[in-house]
Enzyme design. Structure first.
Site, mmCIF file in Angstrom:
data_model
loop_
_atom_site.group_PDB
_atom_site.id
_atom_site.type_symbol
_atom_site.label_atom_id
_atom_site.label_comp_id
_atom_site.label_asym_id
_atom_site.label_seq_id
_atom_site.Cartn_x
_atom_site.Cartn_y
_atom_site.Cartn_z
ATOM 1 C CG ASN A 32 5.510 61.492 16.354
ATOM 2 O OD1 ASN A 32 5.431 60.361 16.827
ATOM 3 N ND2 ASN A 32 6.265 61.765 15.314
ATOM 4 C CG LEU A 33 0.091 59.978 19.773
ATOM 5 C CD1 LEU A 33 -1.362 60.467 19.761
ATOM 6 C CD2 LEU A 33 0.283 59.000 20.928
ATOM 7 C CB SER A 34 4.822 58.330 14.390
ATOM 8 O OG SER A 34 5.960 58.095 15.199
ATOM 9 C CG PHE A 81 13.162 57.080 25.373
ATOM 10 C CD1 PHE A 81 14.053 56.038 25.541
ATOM 11 C CD2 PHE A 81 12.624 57.674 26.495
ATOM 12 C CE1 PHE A 81 14.389 55.595 26.802
ATOM 13 C CE2 PHE A 81 12.957 57.243 27.760
ATOM 14 C CZ PHE A 81 13.847 56.197 27.921
ATOM 15 C CB SER A 125 21.720 51.536 19.503
ATOM 16 O OG SER A 125 21.772 50.228 19.007
ATOM 17 C CE1 TYR A 150 17.622 53.303 15.526
ATOM 18 C CE2 TYR A 150 19.109 51.466 15.124
ATOM 19 C CZ TYR A 150 18.364 52.233 15.988
ATOM 20 O OH TYR A 150 18.386 51.934 17.325
ATOM 21 C CE LYS A 154 18.962 55.565 18.346
ATOM 22 N NZ LYS A 154 18.143 56.447 19.193
ATOM 23 N NE ARG A 231 22.120 40.766 17.344
ATOM 24 C CZ ARG A 231 22.816 40.052 16.449
ATOM 25 N NH1 ARG A 231 23.699 39.138 16.857
ATOM 26 N NH2 ARG A 231 22.647 40.238 15.159
HETATM 27 C C1 UD1 Z 1 18.060 45.272 15.744
HETATM 28 C C2 UD1 Z 1 18.693 46.319 14.897
HETATM 29 C C3 UD1 Z 1 19.446 47.261 15.803
HETATM 30 C C4 UD1 Z 1 18.500 47.874 16.802
HETATM 31 C C5 UD1 Z 1 17.812 46.765 17.589
HETATM 32 C C6 UD1 Z 1 16.739 47.318 18.467
HETATM 33 C C7 UD1 Z 1 19.107 45.205 12.757
HETATM 34 C C8 UD1 Z 1 20.141 44.692 11.811
HETATM 35 N N1 UD1 Z 1 19.552 45.707 13.911
HETATM 36 O O1 UD1 Z 1 19.089 44.548 16.415
HETATM 37 O O2 UD1 Z 1 20.062 48.257 15.040
HETATM 38 O O3 UD1 Z 1 19.199 48.710 17.672
HETATM 39 O O4 UD1 Z 1 17.197 45.856 16.697
HETATM 40 O O5 UD1 Z 1 16.276 46.325 19.331
HETATM 41 O O6 UD1 Z 1 17.930 45.180 12.475
HETATM 42 N N2 UD1 Z 1 16.110 37.101 14.241
HETATM 43 C C9 UD1 Z 1 15.623 35.942 13.652
HETATM 44 N N3 UD1 Z 1 14.369 35.980 13.131
HETATM 45 C C10 UD1 Z 1 13.564 37.088 13.183
HETATM 46 C C11 UD1 Z 1 14.066 38.259 13.794
HETATM 47 C C12 UD1 Z 1 15.349 38.231 14.320
HETATM 48 O O7 UD1 Z 1 16.315 34.928 13.585
HETATM 49 O O8 UD1 Z 1 12.445 37.058 12.674
HETATM 50 C C13 UD1 Z 1 17.458 37.079 14.809
HETATM 51 C C14 UD1 Z 1 18.389 38.095 14.178
HETATM 52 O O9 UD1 Z 1 19.033 37.564 13.078
HETATM 53 C C15 UD1 Z 1 19.348 38.390 15.354
HETATM 54 C C16 UD1 Z 1 18.472 38.207 16.602
HETATM 55 O O10 UD1 Z 1 17.364 37.432 16.187
HETATM 56 O O11 UD1 Z 1 20.367 37.462 15.390
HETATM 57 C C17 UD1 Z 1 17.971 39.509 17.182
HETATM 58 O O12 UD1 Z 1 17.363 40.254 16.132
HETATM 59 P P1 UD1 Z 1 16.604 41.634 16.425
HETATM 60 O O13 UD1 Z 1 15.623 41.449 17.523
HETATM 61 O O14 UD1 Z 1 16.089 42.136 15.107
HETATM 62 O O15 UD1 Z 1 17.760 42.571 16.982
HETATM 63 P P2 UD1 Z 1 19.152 42.994 16.335
HETATM 64 O O16 UD1 Z 1 19.264 42.596 14.923
HETATM 65 O O17 UD1 Z 1 20.222 42.541 17.265
#
Ligand code: UD1
Length: 343
Positions: A32-34, A81, A125, A150, A154, A231
């Site tokens: 839907n190009l959102s 997706f 997820s 969200y 899932k 992660r």
């Molecule tokens: C997030 C979502 C998750 C989703 C996934 C999709 C949350 C709480 N979870 O996962 O539900 O399925 O994205 O990819 O949003 N970080 C920083 N600085 C930033 C951004 C992130 O330090 O500006 C850190 C976060 O604290 C985390 C890691 O980087 O430890 C990864 O963050 P992110 O890419 O947002 O993924 P998730 O939080 O694991």
């Protein structure tokens, strides 16, 4: 025979279209190009030589979904997706998330259950595990109460599919993604975050290119080796290939149960600081960042047990964290160049 890819112009969808077309599948992309753009189709064409069939459709509109299935009566499989995915936004506007993510799923399944046999792949997820007790996380780790609407969509989505597959001739594979990052090596397609990126890697590349002043590292007091959260970052190209393998498994009736679940990750955890260091190495520049407090709702660590996907799907990741970060960086630089008017 066609494969329907919903959310096909999005980040993971577009890389999966490339992987499917590379393997010779005929695809129909719906979007839907959102949170995507029509130019993605051109990028896919430049990589594969074929522009996918495309339908601009709102999947939360039941009659639009019905029309789609009438128009294409040779849809053999669906890779779903299309969904809203901003955690914070889902907390602010839960009904938008329940309406969007669940109605689209229900309407697709309503069409599929009328077919003599249907194959369905669902984007789930690792968020369903919450903070798992044991690392690496196996597929039978307990599901935890979702921290956001969200995440809940899932979990509910998985339950809906399991209930329908019990009574209808639908075979499904639920793919639980860890943290997808990176871009196609050609830099023809990649991630296009709307507004300020919430995810780590797009924030890093936007900071490095000068769009953001600095990256905030959310917390360095976690019980991990360097105090920052861990992660499992998986290259989107590896992730996309897993969808093709999963689809082939269903099409060749190799699935052992009518709903199977697989983790898609590398099996390796990386801390935020390790990601920054790896980025600095591949981009050959220093990143401006500062440590700030933890982000609400974040967990300490999550990385995948990959044996089930490795053995049953016969799939494993081939690309490294450095490959992913270097492709993400190449993509960010390409976006920057395309914004500049020709001189
Ligand atoms: C997030 C979502 C998750 C989703 C996934 C999709 C949350 C709480 N979870 O996962 O539900 O399925 O994205 O990819 O949003 N970080 C920083 N600085 C930033 C951004 C992130 O330090 O500006 C850190 C976060 O604290 C985390 C890691 O980087 O430890 C990864 O963050 P992110 O890419 O947002 O993924 P998730 O939080 O694991």
């Amino acid at each position: 025979m066609k494969i329907l890819v919903t959310g096909g112009l999005g980040f993971i969808g577009s890389h999966t279209l490339v992987a499917l077309q590379t393997e010779g599948f005929e695809v129909i992309a719906v979007d839907n190009l959102s949170n995507s753009s029509l130019e993605v189709l051109d990028g896919i064409e430049r990589i594969t030589g074929t522009k996918p069939l495309f339908e601009n459709i709102e999947l939360r509109n039941k009659s639009a979904v019905q029309k789609l299935f009438k128009k294409y009566d040779d849809i053999r499989g669906v890779i779903h997706f299309a969904a809203s995915k901003a955690v914070g936004e889902s907390v602010e506007n839960p009904l938008l998330y329940y309406e969007n993510n669940l109605n689209s799923l229900i309407y697709l399944l309503q069409e599929l259950q009328q077919k003599p046999a249907a194959h369905f792949i669902f984007s789930s997820s690792c968020t369903v595990y919450g903070q798992a007790e044991k690392m690496p996380i196996t597929e039978d780790a307990p599901i935890q109460v979702a921290l956001s609407p969200y995440g809940n969509t899932k979990q509910i989505g998985e339950e809906i599919i399991k209930d329908v597959a019990k009574v209808k001739n639908i075979n499904a594979i639920l793919l639980r993604y860890f943290n997808p990052i990176g871009a196609h090596e050609s830099a023809e397609i990649g991630e296009l975050p709307l507004g300020v990126p919430q995810n780590l890697v797009p924030f890093i590349t936007q900071t490095a290119i000068g769009l953001r002043e600095k990256l905030s590292v959310f917390g360095n007091d976690y019980p991990t080796t360097d105090g920052t959260a861990v992660r499992d970052y998986i290259h989107v190209v590896d992730l996309a290939k897993a969808h093709v393998v999963a689809l082939q498994r269903l099409l060749h009736h190799q699935n052992l149960e009518n709903v199977e679940i697989f983790n898609l990750g590398t099996g390796k955890g990386s801390s935020v600081l390790e990601v920054i260091q790896a980025f600095e190495k591949v981009s050959d520049q220093k990143l401006n960042y500062q440590i700030v407090g933890r982000r609400e709702g974040d967990i300490t660590e999550a990385y995948a047990h990959t044996e089930k996907a490795n053995t049953l799907l016969g799939w494993k990741t081939e690309l490294s964290l450095e490959d992913a970060l270097s492709s993400a960086w190449k993509w960010e630089k390409k976006l920057e160049i395309s914004k500049k008017p020709p001189s």
